[in-house]
Design an enzyme around this catalytic site. Structure first.
Site, PDB file in Angstrom:
ATOM      1  N   THR A 482       0.767  -1.120   0.031  1.00  0.00           N
ATOM      2  CA  THR A 482       0.086  -0.226   0.045  1.00  0.00           C
ATOM      3  C   THR A 482       0.750   1.371   0.122  1.00  0.00           C
ATOM      4  O   THR A 482       0.362   2.424  -0.241  1.00  0.00           O
ATOM      5  CB  THR A 482      -1.060  -0.107   1.130  1.00  0.00           C
ATOM      6  OG1 THR A 482      -0.322  -0.516   2.492  1.00  0.00           O
ATOM      7  CG2 THR A 482      -2.138  -0.994   1.122  1.00  0.00           C
ATOM      8  N   ARG A 659      -3.772  13.644   9.047  1.00  0.00           N
ATOM      9  CA  ARG A 659      -2.598  14.125   7.775  1.00  0.00           C
ATOM     10  C   ARG A 659      -2.365  12.886   6.796  1.00  0.00           C
ATOM     11  O   ARG A 659      -2.244  11.615   7.285  1.00  0.00           O
ATOM     12  CB  ARG A 659      -1.096  14.287   8.411  1.00  0.00           C
ATOM     13  CG  ARG A 659      -0.308  14.705   7.492  1.00  0.00           C
ATOM     14  CD  ARG A 659       1.325  14.623   7.997  1.00  0.00           C
ATOM     15  NE  ARG A 659       1.226  15.641   9.236  1.00  0.00           N
ATOM     16  CZ  ARG A 659       1.756  16.815   9.200  1.00  0.00           C
ATOM     17  NH1 ARG A 659       2.235  17.388   8.013  1.00  0.00           N
ATOM     18  NH2 ARG A 659       1.902  17.658  10.668  1.00  0.00           N
ATOM     19  N   LEU A 661      -0.345  11.316   4.020  1.00  0.00           N
ATOM     20  CA  LEU A 661       1.240  11.249   3.740  1.00  0.00           C
ATOM     21  C   LEU A 661       1.598  11.410   2.352  1.00  0.00           C
ATOM     22  O   LEU A 661       2.648  11.966   2.005  1.00  0.00           O
ATOM     23  CB  LEU A 661       1.909  10.201   4.407  1.00  0.00           C
ATOM     24  CG  LEU A 661       1.872  10.185   5.907  1.00  0.00           C
ATOM     25  CD1 LEU A 661       2.217   8.651   6.507  1.00  0.00           C
ATOM     26  CD2 LEU A 661       2.692  11.116   6.511  1.00  0.00           C
ATOM     27  N   ASN A 662       0.680  10.737   1.674  1.00  0.00           N
ATOM     28  CA  ASN A 662       0.864  10.651   0.265  1.00  0.00           C
ATOM     29  C   ASN A 662      -0.344  10.797  -0.574  1.00  0.00           C
ATOM     30  O   ASN A 662      -1.194   9.832  -0.427  1.00  0.00           O
ATOM     31  CB  ASN A 662       1.702   9.411  -0.248  1.00  0.00           C
ATOM     32  CG  ASN A 662       2.167   9.455  -1.734  1.00  0.00           C
ATOM     33  OD1 ASN A 662       1.139   9.700  -2.644  1.00  0.00           O
ATOM     34  ND2 ASN A 662       3.452   9.017  -2.060  1.00  0.00           N
ATOM     35  N   GLN A 669      -5.261   3.503  -1.970  1.00  0.00           N
ATOM     36  CA  GLN A 669      -5.728   2.776  -0.760  1.00  0.00           C
ATOM     37  C   GLN A 669      -7.297   2.867  -0.510  1.00  0.00           C
ATOM     38  O   GLN A 669      -7.966   1.852  -0.253  1.00  0.00           O
ATOM     39  CB  GLN A 669      -5.136   3.220   0.420  1.00  0.00           C
ATOM     40  CG  GLN A 669      -4.808   2.122   1.402  1.00  0.00           C
ATOM     41  CD  GLN A 669      -3.829   2.191   2.460  1.00  0.00           C
ATOM     42  OE1 GLN A 669      -3.329   3.251   2.576  1.00  0.00           O
ATOM     43  NE2 GLN A 669      -3.653   1.145   3.052  1.00  0.00           N
ATOM     44  N   GLU A 736      -8.276   0.983   6.513  1.00  0.00           N
ATOM     45  CA  GLU A 736      -9.488   0.012   6.883  1.00  0.00           C
ATOM     46  C   GLU A 736     -10.711   0.811   6.501  1.00  0.00           C
ATOM     47  O   GLU A 736     -11.713   0.377   6.165  1.00  0.00           O
ATOM     48  CB  GLU A 736      -9.511  -0.684   7.977  1.00  0.00           C
ATOM     49  CG  GLU A 736      -8.482  -1.801   7.956  1.00  0.00           C
ATOM     50  CD  GLU A 736      -7.917  -2.437   9.251  1.00  0.00           C
ATOM     51  OE1 GLU A 736      -8.676  -3.573   9.683  1.00  0.00           O
ATOM     52  OE2 GLU A 736      -7.435  -1.523   9.730  1.00  0.00           O
TER      53      GLU A 736
HETATM   54 MO1  MOS Z   1      -6.057  -5.775   9.232  1.00  0.00          MO
HETATM   55  S1  MOS Z   1      -7.894  -6.812   9.239  1.00  0.00           S
HETATM   56  O1  MOS Z   1      -6.174  -4.924  10.906  1.00  0.00           O
HETATM   57  O2  MOS Z   1      -4.811  -6.783   9.071  1.00  0.00           O
END
Ligand code: MOS
Length: 775
Positions: A482, A659, A661-662, A669, A736
């Site tokens: 990522t 923040r 970062l990129n 992501q 997530e």
């Molecule tokens: Mo993630 S489900 O916390 O690796």
């Protein structure tokens, strides 16, 4: 006194910019070495033979035929595998090794789940091992397996009554049942999730190399080298430092590589047995039964509200399936509790044991399914009251965390709603469901809120600055694919004031300073903060060297009066007085300076001083703030009512996560997370046979994930957000949150298109066609 570390926001800095991946060239030229790609002298190949039955006992194992095949080095079973110092099969071992591995196969003759390993064949090539594994003959005494919690023979139980109560799934705030009973609006709905599998592109793999009888190196596909190290050390009985774990690149994890699983330990034992390095790579089919899954589950969401749509009661219950040995349940109720201002709340959950591999965390564990329940119910409430879905959420906006009573460290959800609605064109939405048509398609617009916590985490980093103006920065973190390599290089370059090509960031090795698992969305915030602070430590050391150096323009200055910018040390009051770090170092014959620091959750500069006075026995020392990311998703669908197909035709996500970062890797992501969510909403599902408790679609032909043709252009924006509490860099993490609320946004759009409320995921064509109107 040391001078205060500062947030840096230098003009022309790298942080935040959409830089391309520093490791991109390595990846596209095939030079990047994934864990199964380390050629070792004398390397052998391990292949698992697995049980076709889900419950029973091994009566006999016939290994001679396999052992006779060309190239076969060993056929290992529970009868001849080297013994471990500790296994998770006893309670103390389980505790020391760490969840979720509560059972290690090849330790006895009992079968607990389908595809449980029964033998491990080691051969000189993968083909030889694969062939021989098929010749291992096992006879079984078959039992009658349980497949899921819904079967009459399954027994539901409350895990917190039998365990340590750590999961905190039972909550009570006020009298939610009484508030529900007297509410003018009462909504009750049941939500179902199937089993989901993570299916990262790169399967799990282990290459185990005993370099000496007491020294082990493992090349592992894991989200955390440190966690793997501690689990393997506990099982082998080796001191931690004699187990080295290396993970240079990862082809995705999504949670299934967040812990240590049986295949890793079995490979370590096999390498011991044959006295040569062994590589074992799980097959795609084995990925469905070897590294956990998201549990099948049912949620019941009761919502009470006033006639004008103010929530007065939330009652959330959950049932799910677990393995014979584990009590894991995704913590769904937290997000149900914190998203809206409900004066009362109650939650509980139950588990039933079945003959399945244990479930585990999967991207946004708890928040992903929990948000489906609360966000669909919010949509129901909006229609019932007759107001816009955004308006109903604003009427119930939580100005603080009702679950904990804390203030938010920062929250940009209102901005996310407003900006998302604007980007999406929400104002064009016809409020009536089932009333918008485009040719043969019914068109619907839906939205949902998202939230994900900033989890407690800490980790260290080291920065070494050389006098010639280059630097190496290290942390034993993992890059799931990522962008960790890239963003940490950006942070280090800015923190040291160096051009980015002069900085190398190294990760993925237990010989580097300990970093947290890349899980729970903690890596970006924790690792970036540790790097920033390690670089500050470098400057502190150089400042100290300057003020005692007679030849320095800063001689005899007080350290706290000296500042650093772009590699130059100078007096704050008289910036002309100073020198470049290289001059100072060369004069002092310093080849390099090394800094080290810990980055911590809850130690942003505001809370750091409060933490000093806090009660150290309190778990959350910083403690005064509830720390979460928030966001909003907007979805348009086109539903074909003749075929029952749902196509996502427009998508907008707006996220406030501190923040960023990129800009480029962050956007990727969020897109990836939202697609992950769309997959769970519309197509992903692992089907477990009711009679045999075996998976019937354990491959990527049967387990459908979205492909490019399923996904429209997606719009992603971040709200600018400065959070002074969460950590030194103000980074909340975005691994997530993008998945949270996605399934609800899709289902809400489907309802708006069709007037059909679908609550059983995934929303496949059969369900669209069969659903009764307004059910
Ligand atoms: Mo993630 S489900 O916390 O690796």
């Amino acid at each position: 006194m040391e001078s205060e570390p500062q947030f840096f926001d230098q003009p022309g800095g790298y942080v935040g910019k959409p830089l391309v991946r520093v490791e991109g060239r390595e990846k596209v030229t095939g030079k990047a070495k994934y864990s199964a790609e380390f050629p070792l002298p004398g390397l052998t190949y391990g292949v698992l033979a697995t049980s076709p039955i889900a419950k029973g006992k091994i009566q006999s194992i016939e290994t001679a035929a396999a052992a006779r095949e060309p190239g076969v080095i060993a056929v290992l079973t529970h009868q001849n595998l080297p013994k471990l110092a500790k296994t998770p099969n006893d309670p103390q071992g389980k505790k020391d090794i760490g969840a979720p591995m509560g059972f290690l196969p090849l330790t006895g003759d009992e079968i607990f789940y389908a595809a449980q390993p029964v033998a491990l064949v080691v051969a000189d090539t993968l083909e030889h091992a694969t062939h021989a594994a098929r010749l291992v003959k096992v006879t079984y005494q078959k039992g009658d397996p349980i497949a899921n919690f819904k079967q009459p023979k399954a027994e539901l139980f409350d895990p917190e009554k039998v365990q340590d109560g750590k999961q905190k799934g039972h909550t009570k705030r006020g009298d939610a049942q009484a508030a529900f009973a007297s509410a003018p609006i009462q909504l009750t709905a049941t939500y179902n999730h199937p089993v989901y599998n993570h299916n990262p592109m790169e399967p799990g793999s282990t290459t185990a190399h005993w370099e000496a009888p007491d020294r082990l190196t493992i090349y592992e596909s894991t989200q955390g080298v440190t966690r793997t190290q501690s689990a393997v050390a506990a099982m082998t009985g080796l001191p931690r430092e004699q187990v080295r774990v290396i993970t240079k690149y990862l082809g995705g994890g999504f949670g299934c590589k967040g812990a240590t699983w049986p295949h890793t330990v079995l490979t370590v034992q096999a390498a011991k047995a044959v006295g040569r390095p062994v590589k074992l790579m799980l097959t795609r089919e084995q990925m469905f039964t070897s590294m956990g899954h998201r549990e099948d589950q049912e949620q019941i969401m009761k919502m009470g509200a006033t006639a004008d749509g103010k929530i007065t009661s939330l009652v959330h219950t959950k049932k799910s399936t677990t393995s014979p040995w584990d009590n894991y349940a995704e913590p769904n109720s937290k997000i149900v509790d914190l998203l809206y201002a409900s004066p009362t709340f109650e939650s509980s959950y139950e588990l039933a044991r079945a003959n399945v591999m244990t479930s585990t965390f999967m991207r946004a564990p708890g928040e992903a399914p929990g948000s489906f329940a609360i966000e669909c119910s919010m949509d129901d409430l909006a229609y019932r009251v007759g107001v816009d879905p955004i308006e109903i959420r604003l009427r119930n906006y939580a100005d603080h965390d009702y679950g904990t009573g804390q203030q938010w460290s920062s929250k940009s959800l209102k901005q996310c709603y407003a900006r998302g609605a604007e980007l999406f064109g929400w104002s064009k939405r016809n409020p009536k469901a089932g009333a918008t048509r485009d040719g043969r398609y019914l068109v619907g617009m839906g939205m949902a809120s998202a939230s994900y916590p900033v989890h407690n985490s800490s980790g260290t980093a080291r920065a070494r600055l050389y006098a010639d103006g280059h630097a190496v920065v290290q942390a034993g973190a993992t890059d799931l694919g990522t962008g960790t390599y890239t963003v940490m290089t950006q942070v280090a370059a800015d923190s040291l004031g160096l051009p980015i090509e002069k900085v190398r960031f190294e990760l993925g090795d237990t010989q580097l300073p300990t970093a947290p698992n890349s899980g729970g969305s903690v890596a970006a915030g924790t690792v970036s903060s540790s790097i920033f602070l390690a670089c500050q430590d470098v400057w502190q050391k150089l400042i100290k060297a300057a003020v005692i150096d007679k030849k320095s323009p800063l001689y005899r200055a007080k350290p706290e009066d000296v500042a650093v910018e772009k590699g130059r040390l100078f007096l704050k009051k008289d910036p002309k007085k100073g020198e470049a770090f290289g001059d100072l170092m060369k004069r002092g014959e310093m080849t390099d300076v090394e800094g080290m620091a810990q980055g911590k959750y809850g130690s942003g500069y505001e809370d750091a001083s409060a933490a000093k006075n806090a009660d150290p026995t309190q778990k959350d020392q910083a403690g005064q703030h509830s720390m979460h990311s928030f966001g909003a998703h907007f979805c348009e669908v086109r539903v074909d009512m003749d075929l029952g197909t749902i196509r996502v035709s427009k998508w907008v996500s707006v996220i406030g996560a501190g923040r960023i970062l990129n800009a480029q890797t962050a956007r990727s992501q969020i897109i990836g997370g939202a697609i992950f969510g769309i997959g769970s909403a519309l197509m992903e599902e692992t089907i477990r046979d009711e009679h045999f408790s075996r998976y019937t679609n354990a491959d990527l032909a049967g387990y459908h994930v979205p492909v490019n043709a399923d996904i429209p252009d997606m719009t992603v924006e971040f709200v600018e957000e400065h959070d002074p509490y969460i950590n030194a860099m103000g980074v909340k993490g975005i691994g997530e949150i993008a998945m949270v609320g996605v399934a609800a946004a899709v289902a809400n759009a489907v309802y708006h298109a069709t007037g059909k409320r679908l609550r059983d995921l995934p929303l496949t064509p059969d369900k669209v066609l069969m659903a009764g109107l307004n059910s």
